[in-house]
Motif scaffolding. Structure first.
Motif, PDB file in Angstrom:
ATOM      1  N   HIS B  59      -4.483   2.412  -4.482  1.00  0.00           N
ATOM      2  CA  HIS B  59      -5.411   1.951  -3.447  1.00  0.00           C
ATOM      3  C   HIS B  59      -4.656   1.615  -2.161  1.00  0.00           C
ATOM      4  O   HIS B  59      -4.989   0.653  -1.468  1.00  0.00           O
ATOM      5  CB  HIS B  59      -6.235   0.762  -3.952  1.00  0.00           C
ATOM      6  CG  HIS B  59      -7.023   1.086  -5.195  1.00  0.00           C
ATOM      7  ND1 HIS B  59      -8.000   2.048  -5.208  1.00  0.00           N
ATOM      8  CD2 HIS B  59      -6.951   0.602  -6.463  1.00  0.00           C
ATOM      9  CE1 HIS B  59      -8.505   2.142  -6.424  1.00  0.00           C
ATOM     10  NE2 HIS B  59      -7.884   1.287  -7.205  1.00  0.00           N
ATOM     11  N   GLY B  60      -3.623   2.416  -1.908  1.00  0.00           N
ATOM     12  CA  GLY B  60      -2.858   2.252  -0.674  1.00  0.00           C
ATOM     13  C   GLY B  60      -1.839   1.131  -0.717  1.00  0.00           C
ATOM     14  O   GLY B  60      -1.181   0.852   0.282  1.00  0.00           O
ATOM     15  N   LEU B  61      -1.711   0.484  -1.861  1.00  0.00           N
ATOM     16  CA  LEU B  61      -0.778  -0.638  -2.001  1.00  0.00           C
ATOM     17  C   LEU B  61       0.421  -0.223  -2.830  1.00  0.00           C
ATOM     18  O   LEU B  61       0.274   0.475  -3.841  1.00  0.00           O
ATOM     19  CB  LEU B  61      -1.475  -1.815  -2.693  1.00  0.00           C
ATOM     20  CG  LEU B  61      -2.712  -2.374  -1.998  1.00  0.00           C
ATOM     21  CD1 LEU B  61      -3.431  -3.367  -2.899  1.00  0.00           C
ATOM     22  CD2 LEU B  61      -2.321  -3.022  -0.674  1.00  0.00           C
ATOM     23  N   VAL B 102     -14.369   3.883  -7.083  1.00  0.00           N
ATOM     24  CA  VAL B 102     -13.081   4.408  -6.645  1.00  0.00           C
ATOM     25  C   VAL B 102     -12.074   4.330  -7.800  1.00  0.00           C
ATOM     26  O   VAL B 102     -11.883   3.273  -8.391  1.00  0.00           O
ATOM     27  CB  VAL B 102     -12.563   3.602  -5.429  1.00  0.00           C
ATOM     28  CG1 VAL B 102     -11.192   4.082  -5.010  1.00  0.00           C
ATOM     29  CG2 VAL B 102     -13.538   3.717  -4.268  1.00  0.00           C
ATOM     30  N   ILE B 114      -2.579  -9.114  -4.985  1.00  0.00           N
ATOM     31  CA  ILE B 114      -2.803  -8.264  -3.810  1.00  0.00           C
ATOM     32  C   ILE B 114      -2.131  -8.863  -2.580  1.00  0.00           C
ATOM     33  O   ILE B 114      -1.625  -8.130  -1.718  1.00  0.00           O
ATOM     34  CB  ILE B 114      -4.319  -8.030  -3.581  1.00  0.00           C
ATOM     35  CG1 ILE B 114      -4.843  -7.020  -4.610  1.00  0.00           C
ATOM     36  CG2 ILE B 114      -4.603  -7.538  -2.161  1.00  0.00           C
ATOM     37  CD1 ILE B 114      -6.354  -6.793  -4.559  1.00  0.00           C
ATOM     38  N   LEU B 118       0.123  -6.630  -0.269  1.00  0.00           N
ATOM     39  CA  LEU B 118      -0.146  -6.424   1.160  1.00  0.00           C
ATOM     40  C   LEU B 118       1.107  -6.714   1.983  1.00  0.00           C
ATOM     41  O   LEU B 118       1.443  -5.955   2.900  1.00  0.00           O
ATOM     42  CB  LEU B 118      -1.302  -7.319   1.627  1.00  0.00           C
ATOM     43  CG  LEU B 118      -2.706  -6.897   1.171  1.00  0.00           C
ATOM     44  CD1 LEU B 118      -3.728  -7.968   1.543  1.00  0.00           C
ATOM     45  CD2 LEU B 118      -3.103  -5.563   1.791  1.00  0.00           C
ATOM     46  N   THR B 122       2.795  -3.543   3.977  1.00  0.00           N
ATOM     47  CA  THR B 122       2.904  -3.535   5.437  1.00  0.00           C
ATOM     48  C   THR B 122       4.376  -3.542   5.855  1.00  0.00           C
ATOM     49  O   THR B 122       4.742  -2.885   6.829  1.00  0.00           O
ATOM     50  CB  THR B 122       2.172  -4.738   6.073  1.00  0.00           C
ATOM     51  OG1 THR B 122       2.603  -5.940   5.447  1.00  0.00           O
ATOM     52  CG2 THR B 122       0.680  -4.612   5.903  1.00  0.00           C
TER      53      THR B 122
END
Lengths: 350, 350
Positions: B59-61, B102, B114, B118, B122
């Motif tokens: 999930h993009g992490l 998803v 999370i 995050l 980033t």
């Protein structure tokens, strides 16, 4: 009937919920006591053009506060007390980010909300456009309206203020920082929508304006919500050119915003915080503006003559959105005013 | 004394917590009853080289399960029951991702967790290396050890299995999918670490091996945790060349893994699930392997002679990690065995 609404966050979302209730009294409401409707209204399609000037990339996530407020409100996922974010929300990830000392800490990033942002962010990073992603997210929420972002391009509102840390200097804060962190208490010199020059309307936006039977400006912030949508290339012109009546609802009642801090935004643009001044700022279509009609609250009935004198049809009605039924009545008043404007045109041309 | 540990997730993390307790009985423990220690031990620096073959972008992490398990365990943030993830964790974002339909839905992505992901994601997307990001995350958790990922490069373990959906075909699943979604029940043909050819050791990894006074292989999975670290360019050779004794703790007790599904991994590599077979697979340094010493559980005392016969010093001690004190005793046995090996070398050369 095709009804197109230009919406910001909480005010716009609640208005559209009332409008949807008017159009389809069984959708999203437990009440069976609908307002009186005719078949023209119940056949209506609602398109919502959502403000994305409040969007922010935060902790690597693309957050669209206004689109999400509309989506969650219409999908019955909204926190009813706050008016934004998810019901039964927790803020554990946010607490962790704070514990790591990672800025910014002032943004209310909820855990359930993060689920939405992760889906959106990964989809955008995979190359999908925001309008496509919004449609995909709405597959789940079934808002009962066609929700389109004003643009697929990045155009974020910033607020020029005196730098609180460097006297004599000005800085541009992201709108969210000004709004949430400073509660709009730092006087705004002006608003700058970074990227707006290159922002083109998302697919469907101009069509929704051109093909509408009525266009409604709900009681959203006239500067940073509706004003931002109007700033997207071609949108204001499309509003001037559409055959549909454009009817707005005053976000100001008795000289004060119903909620939020619209007065701080109006002040920055030199506009008085009054129902009449906001209408005048939009301007009458007959004199190059975008408004055909305007609803003010009953308490502002004395401004009706002034507004009508400027060429904008005006009615004073109760502008309460305290529940869905009352909001539906407001929406009904919009459609009635639009109908009146349409008839007056026919009378003029015949 | 410099103690370097090659660690996977839960088993490695718990071992290091015990080792840290031995080295510094007041750190991260409420007990004041330390094991007997000498000043050499209490002056020790612990470096943990963490497995990143289990890492996954989800999930993009960027999620680093083993690094986080070590960090949370030593930082007292771990869920003590599950052994992974954060205590008082919620899974609201995960539930939302499922509600959106998803995939994947099988990964246990907690809300507090999370927050970590995050910050990491980033930072990585801003150009920082994983080792730098890990150090920054540890600023908060204060694990009391120097935690280094085995590599800053992406190298993710995949498992070749018969495709459950296409009989006769093989597919390579990400390790996490095989481990979590299928609970390692799909028989593994082999493990493939995608990207390992180009993975170089993170800064500090080779130094931590070369400059160690003792190197410990805790009871982590010998194939997909320690085996993966060994597969990073130069690591296995550094272990063969270091002057420090290399002492391991059997993850197998009485023919079964203490926890997890190491047996499924051993089977795939044709290794018997026994304390002796795992030691033989690492091999004695005297015959080109990496082990100087090996601890087996008391219940496996009959294998000591076999293992010593292969040139690996071996002791049978209680291998329980049921609490910090008992784990500290295990760690003490490792250091004692290393000391014995060191003395035996001196006796040989004098």
């Amino acid at each position: 009937m095709n009804i197109t609404v230009l919406a910001g966050g909480i005010g716009g979302a609640r208005f559209v919920r009332g409008l949807r209730h008017l159009v389809n009294p069984t959708n999203g409401s437990t009440s069976t006591q609908g307002s009186p409707t005719d078949s023209k209204i119940t056949d209506s399609n609602i398109t919502v053009i959502g403000n994305t000037g409040d969007d922010i990339w935060i902790h690597g996530l693309r957050v669209c506060p206004d689109l999400d407020t509309v989506m969650y409100t219409l999908g019955d996922g909204i926190d009813p007390e706050r008016g934004w974010g998810r019901r039964e929300e927790t803020f554990h990830a946010k607490a962790e980010l704070e514990a790591y000392g990672v800025e910014p800490t002032w943004f209310g990033l909820g855990d359930r909300d993060i689920g939405t942002h992760l889906v959106r962010t990964t989809s955008l990073n995979s190359g999908y456009r925001l309008s496509e992603v919004t449609r995909a997210l709405c597959e789940r929420w079934q808002p009962g309206v066609n929700l389109i972002p004003m643009t697929d391009d990045r155009a974020e509102t910033h607020v020029v203020v005196d730098d609180p840390d460097n006297p004599g200097q000005q800085i541009a804060l992201h709108f969210q920082e000004w709004w949430i962190r400073y509660r709009a208490t730092l006087p705004a010199h002006r608003f700058v929508i970074v990227g707006i020059e290159d922002a083109t309307p998302a697919p469907g936006v101009l069509d929704a304006i051109a093909e509408a039977d009525v266009i409604v400006l709900p009681p959203s912030n006239p500067i940073v919500s509706i004003g931002t949508i109007l700033a997207v290339q071609g949108v204001e012109q499309a509003l001037r050119e559409t055959s549909a009546p454009v009817v707005g609802v005053s976000p100001i009642i008795s000289g004060a915003p119903v909620r939020g801090m619209a007065d701080a935004c109006l002040q920055a643009n030199g506009i008085e915080t009054s129902a009449a001044a906001v209408a005048m700022n939009y301007g009458a279509r007959s004199s190059g503006g975008i408004l055909d009609g305007w609803l003010v609250d009953e308490s502002d009935v004395e401004s009706v003559a002034t507004i009508e004198g400027a060429g904008i049809a005006c009615r004073a009605v109760p502008l309460l959105m305290s529940d869905v039924e009352r909001t539906a009545s407001m929406a009904r008043a919009c459609l009635d005013l639009a109908q009146h404007i349409r008839r007056a045109r026919i009378d003029q041309t015949s």
